[in-house]
Design a protein around this motif. Structure first.
Motif, PDB file in Angstrom:
ATOM      1  N   VAL A  33       0.862  -1.179   0.000  1.00 55.87           N
ATOM      2  CA  VAL A  33       0.000   0.000   0.000  1.00 55.87           C
ATOM      3  C   VAL A  33       0.898   1.228   0.000  1.00 55.87           C
ATOM      4  O   VAL A  33       2.035   1.182   0.456  1.00 55.87           O
ATOM      5  N   LEU A  34       0.385   2.291  -0.557  1.00 51.80           N
ATOM      6  CA  LEU A  34       1.065   3.585  -0.504  1.00 51.80           C
ATOM      7  C   LEU A  34       0.279   4.450   0.462  1.00 51.80           C
ATOM      8  O   LEU A  34      -0.890   4.767   0.212  1.00 51.80           O
ATOM      9  N   LEU A  35       0.898   4.782   1.589  1.00 54.11           N
ATOM     10  CA  LEU A  35       0.276   5.641   2.600  1.00 54.11           C
ATOM     11  C   LEU A  35       0.701   7.078   2.359  1.00 54.11           C
ATOM     12  O   LEU A  35       1.898   7.361   2.246  1.00 54.11           O
ATOM     13  N   LEU A  36      -0.271   7.977   2.285  1.00 55.93           N
ATOM     14  CA  LEU A  36      -0.005   9.392   2.050  1.00 55.93           C
ATOM     15  C   LEU A  36      -0.576  10.214   3.198  1.00 55.93           C
ATOM     16  O   LEU A  36      -1.656   9.897   3.726  1.00 55.93           O
ATOM     17  N   THR A  37       0.127  11.286   3.541  1.00 52.58           N
ATOM     18  CA  THR A  37      -0.368  12.220   4.550  1.00 52.58           C
ATOM     19  C   THR A  37       0.064  13.633   4.172  1.00 52.58           C
ATOM     20  O   THR A  37       1.195  13.830   3.725  1.00 52.58           O
ATOM     21  N   PRO A  38      -0.808  14.613   4.290  1.00 50.07           N
ATOM     22  CA  PRO A  38      -0.459  15.988   3.927  1.00 50.07           C
ATOM     23  C   PRO A  38       0.616  16.583   4.833  1.00 50.07           C
ATOM     24  O   PRO A  38       0.660  16.307   6.032  1.00 50.07           O
TER      25      PRO A  38
END
Length: 196
Positions: A33-38
């Motif tokens: 999975v690719l986890l993204l956070t601003p």
């Protein structure tokens, strides 16, 4: 078939623990999975997704100028099974559209988690666009800090007093926000508000 999901809820509804759970479930099946956070969400450090119960893990940081479609396309491989976005309310409308292109053109499911509205009951830009174009919407529930009914928003507090104006974005946790129903957002029980 890949879809764009938006799971939203008031503060304290378990959004971050849910994204960590979803990531774990994919990874336990040997999928990536690719986890993204601003970038703006630095409450637990930049590039960290953290739940209130103490679980945390690193994530890829995105800023408001990042082209999410291009970034995800560059990282796509045979094992990448999903893109998971924490604090999706902080995305721009264009970035939400880019996530839709990831679903439609790259065939990857995207699950975005975030607040629907700010502490003044106005939609965030990212949330507004997700509500407009997501394939699936799911409300995550928690209870009002004052009455135990379903919380639909969050009340910003400072020095034991409710705040009804200010900057839309003010990063904080339990010390700054209380989940509330609409009634208690308008009429909080002042003696129940913790003093900072």
């Amino acid at each position: 078939m890949a879809q764009l999901y938006f799971e939203y809820g008031a503060m304290g509804s378990g959004k971050s623990i849910e994204i960590l759970k979803v990531a774990h479930n994919y990874e336990s099946q040997d999928k990536e999975v690719l986890l993204l956070t601003p970038l703006v969400d630095d409450r637990d450090g930049i590039g960290v997704i953290a739940s209130r119960i103490g679980l945390k893990r690193p994530a890829t940081v995105v800023d408001e100028n990042e082209n999410l479609y291009e970034m995800i396309q560059d990282r796509q491989n045979a094992k990448l099974a999903a893109v998971l976005v924490d604090e999706a309310q902080f995305l721009t409308a264009n970035q939400v559209d880019q996530l839709a292109y990831v679903v439609d053109d790259l065939g990857l499911p995207v699950m975005a988690f975030g607040l629907k509205q700010d502490a003044f009951n106005h939609l965030f830009e990212g949330s507004r666009r997700l509500l407009e174009i997501a394939d699936k919407l799911e409300e995550m529930k928690t209870i009002c800090s004052f009455c135990g009914k379903k919380a639909t928003t969050q009340l910003r507090i400072a020095n034991g007093q409710p705040q009804y104006s200010g900057n839309q974005v003010q990063i904080g946790g339990d010390e700054s926000y209380l989940p509330t129903c609409r009634k208690h957002w308008y009429h909080p029980v002042l003696e129940m508000i913790p003093k900072n």
